[in-house]
Design a protein around this motif. Structure first.
Motif, PDB file in Angstrom:
ATOM      1  N   CYS A  49       0.826  -1.216   0.000  1.00  0.00           N
ATOM      2  CA  CYS A  49       0.000   0.000   0.000  1.00  0.00           C
ATOM      3  C   CYS A  49       0.828   1.219   0.000  1.00  0.00           C
ATOM      4  O   CYS A  49       0.749   1.758  -0.698  1.00  0.00           O
ATOM      5  N   SER A 186      -2.403   7.431   4.128  1.00  0.00           N
ATOM      6  CA  SER A 186      -2.624   6.890   2.795  1.00  0.00           C
ATOM      7  C   SER A 186      -4.098   6.624   2.533  1.00  0.00           C
ATOM      8  O   SER A 186      -4.577   6.765   1.405  1.00  0.00           O
ATOM      9  N   CYS A 198      -2.264   1.009  -5.670  1.00  0.00           N
ATOM     10  CA  CYS A 198      -1.686   1.263  -4.359  1.00  0.00           C
ATOM     11  C   CYS A 198      -0.639   0.203  -4.045  1.00  0.00           C
ATOM     12  O   CYS A 198      -0.893  -0.990  -4.183  1.00  0.00           O
ATOM     13  N   HIS A 200       1.904  -1.254  -1.138  1.00  0.00           N
ATOM     14  CA  HIS A 200       2.130  -1.244   0.308  1.00  0.00           C
ATOM     15  C   HIS A 200       3.433  -1.955   0.637  1.00  0.00           C
ATOM     16  O   HIS A 200       3.653  -3.079   0.215  1.00  0.00           O
TER      17      HIS A 200
END
Length: 703
Positions: A49, A186, A198, A200
């Protein structure tokens, strides 16, 4: 995926080698928060993420490799940082890892310093530098990828960048934007920008966490006592201490340094190292091998990311509080607020020790911490931001999609102030004066004063004042027991007209008396002045001079010391700071501020504060700064006459001042001047100054 597995990916490669390893798919680019595709990221990372410390090194390199694979058809890469020191250190580290010279393929740009060339393909810069660059290149056509690092800090510049970039992407879809943030911030970014890819990266597990029940009032000394106890325990490893403010950091360093001299030599050397935005000189103690010594890094908020250079932290001591300046638009002043840190900050601090260290949290385990760092744009004076956004409208970007919209009251106050400064026209658009003001890297009031000085033939002196007030303060806090000696040294520079003139005296003496850098440092030590601050002032002054020459504004020859020059400097100051006027209502130093009807005293370090009992205080003054939390004091004060104020103040601002005795006095002077000018007798030579004021009234077109 863990940090260790991420670090297993080789870093020491040139771009060509990286391409042969197929780390990049030349078709696409990642966006941790904003853009379109993640297929160029190694497949082992795609399920993960947003950002951790190492990503600020690796992700910009991946982006540069993507641009290289596309043969720079869309441009090069820029990576923004919130702190100038980190922008430089990241550039140096990446250049070292890629085995290339800094300033060529890898470079950096920070205020007053640029190390780049036409060959630079990856540039690190501060977010404010990137914002100013957008004034001349609003669509960022020079770049293929823009990386916004430390987005979780939510500074004003970062929020403005994120808001503008979303508008830019609509007009420049080939631009790629990568946003690096720490959770839970975030989640806020993802909510705002919708369905975007996204990535992570898991941070290392925190070590042992120990909470205490000490109150915030006791946490400062509790943290220092605990740091000394850790040293006495002889357990290996460095210590990181997080305090509330930079002032506490400086105080703590002095205390620990003093205590270290009293400890047994058998314990080894204890070194206190300040590590915060205002004290990040990257001294040798930060990176050198800690053999037979223990370093105690003392820091404060917005500094967690500065620890990426330090991998020897075994103990973290966290007070859990921070001190922040919060701006109140109703009184147009800031006040200090002490409050808990966010969960985001607390988690980052806990993980600095790794899985084998200890984190001492000097607050109860059940204390409720806010989830995220509060956005600075909700707590700051946004007049400069409003001027910048007006300039961007002129440049073709008519909308800034803020993550957190500014407070309506603060925005209205900012626009009202720009209107008073003649930066806006009757339609609310940027005026010609506003366009010129936006060219200067100064707050709008100082920019207006500097432009007015070009009309009043005192630009040389005003350049010095602007530079000295923009740079950090040149005055060093007096060491314990030396206040009288320090004041005796500083009084040599004091000017009878006020503190603004004193700053000119200090700068001129600094430039005139010293020729070599070593001499400058020695001279500053002798007079208890900060050499770095004065050198920064000199660089800012040179930058401002170049800007005035570029926009073809006249710069007068220095004439400091003459009565006419002193009068003109005050006129120029009043052109920008007519909103910051105060009157001594009782002759004892209680100054009533016309704009907000508050009463304050002159700061003790002011020249007027030093001579108040000998010569008395002036009745009318102009001040540069008012801080509600600094003992309700006003700083950088210069004496003015009410006639000069009435000459320079815009009529509609004067009419909007709240009713008061001071306003009645000014109105009486104004009415008397209007009705009595025709019957005024010839003035003697002693009244020459007032005559000059009257004769120059028609020249005041800067409004």
């Amino acid at each position: 995926m863990s940090v260790n597995s991420l670090n297993a990916i080789p870093l020491r490669f040139r771009f060509q080698t990286c391409l042969t390893l197929n780390i990049i798919d030349e078709q696409c680019i990642v966006s941790a928060v904003l853009v379109h595709d993640m297929s160029f990221i190694p497949a082992v990372l795609r399920s993960l993420c947003l950002s951790i410390m190492c990503s600020c090194l690796q992700i910009p390199q991946w982006c540069a490799e993507f641009c290289l694979s596309a043969q720079y058809q869309h441009g090069v890469v820029v990576c923004s940082q919130i702190q100038r020191r980190q922008a430089v250190d990241l550039a140096l580290r990446v250049a070292d890892e890629m085995d290339i010279n800094i300033g060529h393929e890898i470079g950096y740009s920070i205020p007053l310093e640029t190390c780049c060339s036409n060959d630079t393909i990856l540039r690190f810069c501060t977010d404010d530098v990137l914002l100013r660059e957008m004034m001349s290149d609003p669509m960022l056509e020079h770049y293929g990828v823009v990386v916004i690092d430390q987005a979780h800090e939510r500074t004003v510049s970062t929020d403005v960048l994120l808001g503008l970039l979303r508008e830019v992407l609509l007009q420049q879809p080939e631009l790629r934007v990568v946003v690096l943030s720490a959770p839970p911030a975030s989640d806020t970014l993802l909510t705002h920008y919708g369905n975007v890819p996204c990535l992570h990266l898991d941070a290392p597990c925190a070590g042992e966490v120990i909470h205490s029940n000490s109150s915030s009032a006791e946490s400062f000394y509790s943290a220092l006592r605990l740091a000394l106890e850790v040293h006495r325990s002889r357990e290996p490893g460095d210590v990181a201490v997080f305090l509330a403010s930079e002032q506490e950091v400086v105080c703590a360093c002095n205390i620990l340094t003093k205590e270290a001299t009293r400890m047994s030599v058998s314990l080894g050397e204890l070194i206190a190292v300040p590590l915060c935005p205002g004290h990040t000189g990257m001294c040798p103690q930060i990176t050198e091998s800690p053999q037979k010594r223990r370093r105690v890094f003392i820091s404060c908020s917005q500094s967690e990311d500065l620890f990426w250079l330090v991998d020897t932290i075994t103990f973290v001591i966290d007070t859990g509080v921070e001190k922040r300046l919060v701006y109140n638009p109703r009184v147009r002043a800031s006040s200090e607020v002490i409050r808990p840190i966010s969960k985001c900050q607390a988690e980052m601090r806990k993980r600095l020790t790794g899985s084998t260290g200890k984190c001492f949290c000097l607050y109860p385990e059940d204390v409720q911490l806010p989830a995220e760092i509060p956005p600075r744009i909700l707590e700051s004076n946004i007049t400069s931001t409003a001027l910048y956004l007006k300039r961007m409208e002129t440049a073709g970007i008519g909308h800034c999609d803020f993550i957190s919209r500014p407070d309506p009251e603060g925005l209205m106050q900012a626009l009202e102030e720009l209107d008073y400064l003649a930066a806006l026209d009757n339609d609310g658009n940027l005026s010609e004066m506003g366009i010129i003001m936006s060219e200067l890297p100064l707050d709008p009031q100082m920019a207006k004063a500097l432009l007015a000085s070009c009309e009043f033939d005192c630009a040389s002196e005003m350049l010095t004042i602007a530079a000295m007030l923009t740079a950090p303060s040149c005055f060093i806090d007096p060491p314990v027991g030396m206040v009288t000696e320090v004041m005796r040294c500083h009084v040599k520079f004091q000017h009878p007209e006020g503190d603004h003139f004193t700053l000119i005296n200090i700068y001129n003496t600094f430039k005139r008396s010293q020729k070599e850098p070593c001499d400058q440092e020695q001279w500053c030590e002798e007079y208890f002045l900060c050499c770095d601050a004065l050198q920064t002032s000199d660089a800012i002054r040179a930058q401002l001079t170049d800007i005035l020459k570029r926009i073809e504004l006249p710069i007068s020859e220095p004439a400091f010391g003459t009565k006419t020059n002193a009068l003109n400097i005050k006129r120029a100051l009043l052109a920008g700071y007519f909103m910051q006027i105060a009157r001594d209502v009782d002759g004892s130093g209680n100054y009533f501020m016309l704009l907000n009807k508050h009463v304050a005293q002159v700061h003790r370090l002011s020249g007027y504060g030093a001579k108040a009992h000998k010569l008395g205080l002036p009745e009318w003054i102009l001040f540069h700064e008012y801080n509600l939390s600094d003992n309700n004091c006003i700083r950088t004060v210069t004496q003015i006459s009410p006639q000069a104020f009435l000459q320079m103040v815009p009529q509609y601002f004067f009419c909007n001042l709240p009713p008061s005795e001071s306003k009645e006095i000014l109105q009486h002077i104004l009415d008397r001047d209007r009705t009595g000018n025709a019957r005024t007798k010839p003035q003697p030579a002693a009244m020459e100054t007032k005559t000059e004021e009257a004769e120059s009234h028609d020249r005041c077109v800067v409004q």
